[in-house]
Enzyme design. Structure first.
Site, PDB file in Angstrom:
ATOM      1  N   ALA B 515       0.840  -1.202   0.000  1.00  0.00           N
ATOM      2  CA  ALA B 515       0.000   0.000   0.000  1.00  0.00           C
ATOM      3  C   ALA B 515       0.872   1.248   0.000  1.00  0.00           C
ATOM      4  CB  ALA B 515      -0.933  -0.011   1.201  1.00  0.00           C
ATOM      5  N   ASN B 641      -7.549   3.232   3.634  1.00  0.00           N
ATOM      6  CA  ASN B 641      -8.953   2.801   3.604  1.00  0.00           C
ATOM      7  C   ASN B 641      -9.303   2.104   4.913  1.00  0.00           C
ATOM      8  OD1 ASN B 641     -11.497   1.911   3.082  1.00  0.00           O
ATOM      9  ND2 ASN B 641     -10.972   0.700   1.267  1.00  0.00           N
ATOM     10  N   PRO B 642      -9.934   2.828   5.825  1.00  0.00           N
ATOM     11  CA  PRO B 642     -10.215   2.239   7.144  1.00  0.00           C
ATOM     12  C   PRO B 642     -11.011   0.941   7.049  1.00  0.00           C
ATOM     13  CG  PRO B 642     -10.750   4.587   7.102  1.00  0.00           C
ATOM     14  CD  PRO B 642     -10.428   4.194   5.694  1.00  0.00           C
ATOM     15  N   LYS B 643     -11.813   0.809   5.993  1.00  0.00           N
ATOM     16  CA  LYS B 643     -12.671  -0.375   5.883  1.00  0.00           C
ATOM     17  C   LYS B 643     -11.846  -1.634   5.592  1.00  0.00           C
ATOM     18  CE  LYS B 643     -17.184  -1.463   4.005  1.00  0.00           C
ATOM     19  NZ  LYS B 643     -18.335  -0.843   3.329  1.00  0.00           N
ATOM     20  N   GLY B 712       1.451   0.381   6.497  1.00  0.00           N
ATOM     21  CA  GLY B 712       1.046  -0.976   6.095  1.00  0.00           C
ATOM     22  C   GLY B 712       0.419  -1.742   7.244  1.00  0.00           C
ATOM     23  N   GLY B 714      -0.774  -5.315   6.770  1.00  0.00           N
ATOM     24  CA  GLY B 714      -0.995  -6.724   6.416  1.00  0.00           C
ATOM     25  C   GLY B 714      -0.536  -7.704   7.468  1.00  0.00           C
ATOM     26  N   GLU B 715       0.508  -7.363   8.190  1.00  0.00           N
ATOM     27  CA  GLU B 715       1.054  -8.335   9.140  1.00  0.00           C
ATOM     28  C   GLU B 715       0.731  -8.022  10.597  1.00  0.00           C
ATOM     29  OE1 GLU B 715       3.218  -8.573   5.503  1.00  0.00           O
ATOM     30  OE2 GLU B 715       3.622 -10.112   6.959  1.00  0.00           O
TER      31      GLU B 715
END
Lengths: 337, 749, 176
Positions: B515, B641-643, B712, B714-715
């Site tokens: 992102a 994007n908070p969603k 980021g 993702g992790e």
């Protein structure tokens, strides 16, 4: 999956005739057979699809009781109003098993005949006496977290994976079968077998015999029962240990009692002596613990599954308390009652 | 002027690829229809180590529809040198080559590929191969492999060696409070829902299009070119939709090797799909043993942190992870030391699975931290605050930002941590013991050089493109938002194209950098378009934007450019393009850290942080655990994007639940084989296991960390989650379980 | 024996029928199909490999994940465990048949709104399963929804959002 000849008979005699070749498998819901065929564990030369047979009814039996057709799905059985009212233990056990999708497809006859989840049985590149007699048992001395603590043999330590059958054992259901030699009935206790020296035989069906119905006796233990299942996640997992209890309580005493265990043996595990010892007694924790002791006498772990012995003991005690109190385990609310 | 709310960075936007996904139109690797295609089914090795002595494929070849059985004996030639087989992870060693020779390196290794006109024929024939092996001694047992542990001289480039400080051993020896423990994480397999698959379209003119399950289409493109002798321009790799990966798609997996070998051999299109069982024959999270020694003063201030860890790898490659550094970085102990080694087993090489290193090392460390808090008699949250470090304690560098304190505070408030009763076993409801636990998470905020293009058409439609991948991460939506933000267009007028090696250059998707990196590239490309638009606006009659010299002078909103100094003066984007007679504006830009970024990289640490609070209920007698509530407060810079970002955290938390309670790949030592290689016996959390998860993004403005201020997400969601659960289980039961997963057997005495 | 004949992939409608293939009529998403099917072809493989209906996903091929869930005569089942030939005369609804762009099923819309998926691979199965759940009528509470959706694994971990989506449609009662 190997190629096979597919047949779809319309009537029972034809099905029995087609099934009598010794190389045939009966196909009902398919949830276990098709799985096993994809794994090359089951390699039938002929598949006899019995879905057109008229075995889909649930009917009253004279003198009380219900006859449940072999092709009624697990879901239709569990949600049948008569079954729910009179045999809530059976409903609970069915709903504790598998997933809604599987229960929608799986049939009652198929549930009886489902095969073990033993890792070695399922993996054709490993040794398994149940799959290939004489290969040896990989699970003994291997990965055996899910294996039997009771009734195992040096040939096989697999367990029967069904939840439904644990309840049927407690209910002392009767299995109706039809085969080349005609019709007969098998008491549930005698339907499944221990592995002994013939672990490839899960049950006492003769070659070509087909389950047509399951008879539920009049006593359903609707007031005092429970199905308690312990597993590695809260749903959609096979039992590590499960306990089915049916109890009749009269004047504060145990008038009748059935206890069956799942996940611990090659068949739903019962010890009628342990049950008999409780009859006439007032329910108490001590009594439940004694029952657990009796049921588990001779239990032996294989290493990874040693924990099943204390787990089963505690589960039996808890299940008996649930049944005695009339507070059966919910299969939705995961708090253990 | 319209008052429509501008959709841009920070707007919670529903996934732009949602419609495709809910209608079943989104196509994954095994779902592309290509003409005249063969189905390949791989045959797994029955042994764990040795040689293939003979393969009898006669029966398989007799199955109608079977056209070939590919083995090491008849495979087409390919590149010889190991370096031709290196992928983007560049793990030192000899990369695995499917059907490369007669060696068997791990159980389940593909030793043949049956090619047939139908999947069913190939599947059946694959069961008919008669293979004789010469078996050799092997080991899959991690405990046994520890005898062979070593520190490789050639290290993975991503590896960060621990930097010791002070005299940790002496400080530990002198510490009035000491904790010493050995912690363990089981082997885990990624098990994305989509099984690894490749559909290779053989065009017949030397070109191939490869629909592959991967996180990096350009990585696979380069790999296929280098290993199989294609010209790079002849290989196009497409991964428009990826059914999860979590790291399993970082390396080209063996199905793409087999599909390519087969296609070359047959000069035909081929599809190879792994079975679920075969999903256990490649990458996995390494098993880990970490010993932790903590020393503290009587108030509970850490004086010594010592972590020594070993993780599993294969015998042919040396995979390394950052296991021991997390506690050393995160806490202010003046003395700290770490050591790390790897131990080889006869399996495929372990490699990155969601938050590699940290998910293991930080999680295990955070269990030790909890133990130490009890030893010190300090509330576990207080204990962490007591040892809070404003700087990266291992590297001695300041952070570009660190709002962990705020995460602790907001998370604790949402959770109601102040109502916690400190004693273990002191909270109960009926037959259940209730426990509350806390843990910290920490991950790197990374940035990778990435290019993107933006193409604006005269009808006002914008297409942005980049070769990064959306593996469920929300990248399509994130890039749409960045573009919408930059050019003031509604998302419906924007299309994001990803997952195609022919698009502008991007690194493999992973590490939570996509992102930040592709977002920055898209922003730059859109800004270049914006500049051209501004020039085009000059051609509009009356020059309403006269006086606007740079992008700083205008605002892009609602499809128009507005003069900042006088918003009543504006030009429509379409209007400007028409006036300048531009049918299309297309720009490509590359985002890189630049000089200032490189300097900042050296001088500052860049990390995401999180505080996880967890409630469990444990049946006192039966040991059944229910995770009833989790609050994860995350400090991850700017949230585009908070969603979808929230969903990323939810997913990390759920996988953390699996790590805490369920996931464990079980081995048979005699056979050297994973035994529970299916989704019925390898348990991942199901619906029933997941109750309430709250996600908080704390405010953390950080213009320095990456161009967009994005770190980021993702992790970070998985890191520490399993520790919070394990710590809650201790609080509930008084049982300290140092080995994950905490299955029911560990809670039965 | 004739059952060894395998047809070429994608020739379910081929005129020169392999001898082992059997005729079966299935109505799929409202469209009747006269098919020649090898008995060892599963419904899942028939849909994906022969009819191009790849919305139904293969996640394990063994009934252990739920990605292949479709509605068979209105009830949710795992299509990977059904031999297609045994379904002669049945009606199958896949995610493609539930709704498409412009006429989404309420569950499809709710899944988008609640971000009830990430990678999207389990999603068609989740949606078909939820449609089956609503039709069955045994779930009211969130807890019941969670239990009765447990046959659908989601490795991305979208469970809480899926429960939100299913509950919203369940409570509105406007599922078709």
């Amino acid at each position: 999956m190997n190629p096979f000849v597919y047949a779809r008979p319309d009537a029972l005699p034809e099905a029995v005739r087609l099934g009598a070749t010794g190389r045939a498998a009966f196909l009902a819901g398919g949830t276990n057979l098709v799985d096993l065929m994809k794994e090359n564990v089951a390699r039938p030369a002929e598949v006899v699809d019995i879905n057109r047979l008229a075995l889909r009814d649930i009917v009253e039996i004279d003198g009380g009781g219900l006859r449940i057709g072999a092709l009624v799905t697990n879901a239709d059985t569990a949600y049948d109003e008569r079954v729910r009212r009179r045999y809530p233990l059976l409903c609970s056990a069915i709903l504790a098993g598998a997933s809604p999708q599987l229960r929608n497809a799986a049939t009652n006859g198929g549930n009886l005949n489902q095969r073990t989840r033993c890792y070695y049985f399922y993996d054709v590149q490993t040794p398994c006496n149940k799959r290939e007699p004489g290969q040896g048992c990989g699970a003994i001395g291997g990965a055996n977290r899910i294996h039997a603590i009771l009734g195992a043999s040096p040939q096989c330590i697999a367990t029967h994976p069904s939840d439904m059958c644990v309840a049927l054992a407690a209910l002392e259901a009767v299995v109706r079968v039809t085969g080349p030699q005609g019709e007969r009935t098998i008491p549930f206790e005698d339907y499944h077998r221990l592995p002994g020296n013939e672990p490839w035989k899960d049950n006492t069906l003769a070659p070509g015999e087909l389950v047509t119905a399951i008879d539920l006796p009049p006593e359903g233990f609707a007031a005092h029962h429970t199905y308690l299942k312990l597993r590695d996640r809260l749903s959609y997992a096979f039992a590590l240990v499960s306990v089915a209890v049916g109890m009749r309580v009269e004047e504060g005493r145990v008038a009748d009692l059935r206890i069956a265990l799942g996940g611990v043996a090659h068949k739903p595990w019962r010890r009628p002596q342990a049950e008999a010892a409780m009859r006439g007694q007032a329910p108490s924790r001590e009594l439940f613990e004694a029952a657990a002791q009796g049921l588990l006498e001779g239990a032996m772990g294989q290493g990874d599954n040693d924990f099943k012995i204390p787990l089963a003991r505690r589960a039996i005690v808890r299940a008996l308390s649930q049944a005695a109190a009339g507070t059966p385990q919910s299969q939705t609310d995961k708090r253990i009652a | 002027m319209d008052t429509v709310m501008k959709v841009g960075i920070g707007t919670p936007l529903s996934r732009v690829d949602g419609l495709e996904k809910v209608t079943g139109r989104a196509k994954y690797a095994a779902e592309y229809e290509v003409p005249d295609m063969l189905h390949g089914v791989a045959v797994p090795s029955a042994i764990a180590r040795g040689r293939i002595a003979a393969i009898d494929d006669r029966a398989a070849r007799q199955v109608p529809g079977v056209v070939e059985v590919l083995t090491h004996e008849n495979r087409p030639r390919e590149a010889w040198l190991d370096r031709s087989w290196k992928d983007e992870l560049k793990i030192p060693g000899e990369p695995f080559r499917a059907l490369g020779d007669d060696r068997v390196l791990f159980a389940g290794q593909p030793v043949a590929l049956v090619l047939a006109e139908s999947f069913e024929a190939a599947r059946h024939a694959a069961s008919l191969l008669d293979i004789r092996y010469e078996e050799e001694a092997h080991n899959i047992d991690f405990q046994v492999s520890l005898a062979e542990k070593f520190e490789p001289s050639k290290k993975r480039s991503s590896f960060h060696p621990p930097k010791n400080r002070g005299d940790a051993e002496a400080a530990f020896a002198e510490a009035p409070l000491k904790l010493e423990g050995e912690y363990h994480l089981a082997t885990e397999h990624h098990n994305p829902m989509e099984m690894h698959a490749t559909t290779l379209h053989w065009h017949g003119d030397g070109k191939i299009t490869v629909y592959d399950k991967t996180q990096g289409p350009q990585g696979v493109q380069a790999y296929l070119a280098s290993a199989f002798g294609f010209s790079k321009s002849d290989v196009r790799v497409v991964n428009a939709y990826v059914g999860g990966a979590f790291g399993s798609g970082l390396r080209p997996q063996w199905q793409v090797q087999l599909a390519t070998l087969a296609a070359k051999h047959m000069q035909r299109s081929v599809r190879v799909v792994m079975t679920r069982q075969q999903m256990f024959t490649h990458v996995h999270r390494p098993e880990c043993r970490m010993s932790v020694r903590l020393g503290a003063d009587v108030e509970g201030r850490l004086t010594s942190v010592i972590c020594d860890a070993t993780t599993s790898t294969s015998r042919f490659e040396d995979n390394m992870e950052d296991i021991v550094i997390w506690g050393m970085m995160n806490y202010a102990s003046p003395n700290a030391a770490g050591s790390y080694s790897i131990a080889p087993r006869d399996t495929y090489t372990s490699a990155d699975m969601r938050a590699p290193g940290a998910a293991t090392g930080m999680t295990l460390f955070e269990i030790a931290m909890d133990e130490m808090a009890y030893k010190a008699g300090v509330d576990p949250l207080e204990f962490r605050l007591l040892n809070y470090s404003e700087v990266d304690a291992m590297n001695g560098t300041p952070f570009t930002s660190k709002a962990l304190r705020e995460a602790y505070r907001e998370g604790a408030a949402r959770f109601g941590w102040d109502r916690r009763s400190p004693e273990p076993r002191s909270m109960r409801e009926g037959r259940e013991l209730v426990g509350w636990g806390v843990a910290t998470g920490m991950w790197d905020a990374m940035f990778s050089k990435t290019s993107a293009s933006a193409k604006l058409s005269a009808n006002g439609h914008l297409e942005v493109a980049c070769a990064t991948s959306d593996i469920g991460t929300g990248t399509y939506t994130v890039l749409t938002l960045v573009a919408a933000d930059t050019l003031g267009l509604p998302p419906e007028q924007i299309t994001a194209r990803l997952g195609d090696s022919s698009l502008p250059t991007a690194p493999v998707e992973g590490g939570s950098w996509a992102a930040a990196s592709s977002g920055a590239a898209v922003q730059l490309a859109c800004q270049s378009v914006a500049k051209k638009l501004l020039r085009a606006a000059d051609k509009v009659e009356g020059r309403p934007l006269n006086g606007a010299h740079s992008l700083d002078d205008v605002v892009f909103e609602g499809g128009r450019m507005l003069l900042k100094s006088d918003p009543t003066r504006s030009v429509g984007i379409v209007q400007a393009m028409q006036a300048a007679e531009l049918p299309v504006i297309e720009e490509e830009e590359t985002a890189s850290g630049g000089i200032s970024g490189m300097v900042s990289q050296m001088l500052k640490s860049r990390n995401t942080h999180s505080a996880i609070f967890c409630e469990v209920r444990v049946d006192e007698e039966l040991g059944q655990v229910r995770v009833t509530r989790i609050v994860n407060a995350v400090a991850a810079g700017r949230i585009i994007n908070p969603k979808t970002a929230r969903s990323q955290i939810l997913g990390g938390v759920v996988m953390g639940m699996g790590m805490a309670l369920h996931e464990e790949t079980l081995a048979d030592r005699k056979l050297g084989r994973w035994m529970n290689h299916n989704l019925a016996e390898y348990h991942v959390p199901a619906h029933a296991d997941v109750e309430q998860i709250d996600v908080i993004f704390v405010d953390e403005p950080d213009p320095e960390v990456t161009p967009l201020g994005v770190k980021g997400v993702g992790e970070i969601g998985i890191i520490g989650t399993a520790a919070a659960i394990a710590n809650a289980i201790f609080h509930a039961t008084g049982k300290r379980i140092r080995s994950l997963p905490i299955t029911i057997d560990k809670l039965i005495d | 024996m004739t059952h060894h004949t395998s047809p070429k992939a994608g020739t379910a409608h081929a005129s020169a029928a392999p001898m082992a293939s059997m005729g079966a009529s299935l109505t799929i998403n409202g469209t009747p199909h006269q098919l020649l099917i090898e008995p060892w072809t599963t419904l899942l493989d028939l849909l994906r490999e022969q009819l191009g209906l790849t919305g139904t996903k293969k996640g394990c091929d063994h009934g252990q994940c739920g990605a292949c869930t479709v509605l068979l005569d209105g009830r949710r089942i795992n299509s990977c465990l059904k031999l297609a030939v045994s379904l002669d005369g049945s009606e199958v609804t896949t995610v493609e048949g539930l709704g498409q762009a412009g006429r989404l099923h309420p569950l499809q819309a709710a899944f988008i709104e609640h971000d009830a998926f990430q990678c999207g691979y389990c999603t068609p199965g989740q949606i078909c399963s939820a449609a089956g759940l609503i039709a069955e009528g045994h779930a009211r509470s969130r807890e019941e929804v969670r239990e009765q959706m447990s046959g659908n694994l989601c490795r991305c971990g979208a469970y809480t959002n899926i429960a939100d989506a299913v509950l919203e449609v369940l409570e509105k009662g406007d599922a078709r």
